[in-house]
Design a protein around this motif. Sequence first.
Motif, short mmCIF file in Angstrom:
data_model
loop_
_atom_site.label_atom_id
_atom_site.label_comp_id
_atom_site.label_asym_id
_atom_site.label_seq_id
_atom_site.Cartn_x
_atom_site.Cartn_y
_atom_site.Cartn_z
N LYS A 98 0.84 -1.20 0.00
CA LYS A 98 0.00 0.00 0.00
C LYS A 98 0.87 1.25 0.00
O LYS A 98 1.88 1.30 0.67
CB LYS A 98 -0.91 0.00 1.24
CG LYS A 98 -2.18 -0.78 1.07
CD LYS A 98 -3.03 -0.72 2.34
CE LYS A 98 -4.27 -1.57 2.19
NZ LYS A 98 -5.07 -1.63 3.43
N ASP A 99 0.45 2.24 -0.74
CA ASP A 99 1.14 3.53 -0.85
C ASP A 99 2.43 3.46 -1.66
O ASP A 99 3.10 4.48 -1.83
CB ASP A 99 1.45 4.12 0.54
CG ASP A 99 0.20 4.34 1.37
OD1 ASP A 99 0.25 4.11 2.59
OD2 ASP A 99 -0.83 4.73 0.78
N ARG A 100 2.78 2.27 -2.15
CA ARG A 100 3.96 2.15 -3.01
C ARG A 100 3.60 1.64 -4.41
O ARG A 100 4.23 2.02 -5.40
CB ARG A 100 4.99 1.20 -2.38
CG ARG A 100 5.51 1.66 -1.04
CD ARG A 100 6.69 0.77 -0.59
NE ARG A 100 6.29 -0.62 -0.40
CZ ARG A 100 6.86 -1.64 -1.04
NH1 ARG A 100 7.82 -1.43 -1.93
NH2 ARG A 100 6.47 -2.89 -0.80
N PHE A 101 2.62 0.76 -4.48
CA PHE A 101 2.21 0.17 -5.76
C PHE A 101 0.85 0.74 -6.18
O PHE A 101 0.03 1.10 -5.32
CB PHE A 101 2.08 -1.34 -5.63
CG PHE A 101 3.36 -2.10 -5.45
CD1 PHE A 101 4.56 -1.45 -5.17
CD2 PHE A 101 3.38 -3.49 -5.54
CE1 PHE A 101 5.75 -2.15 -5.01
CE2 PHE A 101 4.54 -4.21 -5.37
CZ PHE A 101 5.73 -3.54 -5.10
N ALA A 102 0.63 0.79 -7.48
CA ALA A 102 -0.66 1.24 -8.00
C ALA A 102 -1.07 0.34 -9.15
O ALA A 102 -0.31 0.16 -10.12
CB ALA A 102 -0.58 2.69 -8.46
N LEU A 142 0.77 -2.71 -13.24
CA LEU A 142 1.15 -2.57 -11.85
C LEU A 142 2.37 -1.65 -11.79
O LEU A 142 3.46 -2.05 -12.21
CB LEU A 142 1.48 -3.92 -11.20
CG LEU A 142 1.76 -3.87 -9.71
CD1 LEU A 142 0.50 -3.49 -8.93
CD2 LEU A 142 2.32 -5.21 -9.20
N GLN A 143 2.17 -0.43 -11.34
CA GLN A 143 3.25 0.51 -11.14
C GLN A 143 3.83 0.29 -9.75
O GLN A 143 3.11 0.42 -8.76
CB GLN A 143 2.75 1.95 -11.29
CG GLN A 143 3.81 3.00 -11.06
CD GLN A 143 4.89 2.99 -12.12
OE1 GLN A 143 4.61 2.86 -13.30
NE2 GLN A 143 6.14 3.11 -11.69
N MET A 144 5.10 -0.07 -9.70
CA MET A 144 5.75 -0.38 -8.44
C MET A 144 6.81 0.67 -8.16
O MET A 144 7.78 0.80 -8.91
CB MET A 144 6.37 -1.77 -8.49
CG MET A 144 5.37 -2.86 -8.87
SD MET A 144 6.07 -4.53 -8.80
CE MET A 144 7.25 -4.43 -10.14
N ASN A 145 6.62 1.43 -7.10
CA ASN A 145 7.55 2.48 -6.69
C ASN A 145 8.17 2.15 -5.34
O ASN A 145 7.66 1.29 -4.61
CB ASN A 145 6.82 3.82 -6.61
CG ASN A 145 6.20 4.24 -7.92
OD1 ASN A 145 6.77 4.03 -9.00
ND2 ASN A 145 5.03 4.84 -7.85
N SER A 146 9.24 2.84 -5.03
CA SER A 146 9.93 2.64 -3.74
C SER A 146 10.15 1.16 -3.46
O SER A 146 9.87 0.66 -2.37
CB SER A 146 9.11 3.27 -2.60
OG SER A 146 8.90 4.64 -2.84
#
Length: 114
Positions: free
Chosen positions: A63-67, A79-83
């Motif tokens: 949560k709060d990192r992937f969209a 799936l956008q994966m950040n941090s």
Amino acid sequence: VQLQASGGGLVQAGGSLRLSCRASGRIFSINDMGWYRQATEKQRELVANIIAGGRTFYADSVKDRFAISRDNAKNTVYLQMNSLKPEDTDVYYCYAIVNRVGVWGQGTQVTVSS
């Protein structure tokens, strides 16, 4: 009907990756679309899910990192994966309910180095 996933790779901790998964074949309807991940000898776990109406679900760990998002015109889920963290290292599998039948895509490896 088949799902084709792409976008995995090697990235440093804190970096980003975008996974894509496109459904192809004789498609009449696609309901849920989502991403799971599984490392060797671990149970496959749900990462994120998006229903046809757009409502989403995320595992607490992402949560709060992937969209997650979907393009219904292209029969594709993203799936956008950040941090990204080293513990996100896994094989990621896309999943969709197509024509009321569950379909799995092939896995795509995501490796996050520390």
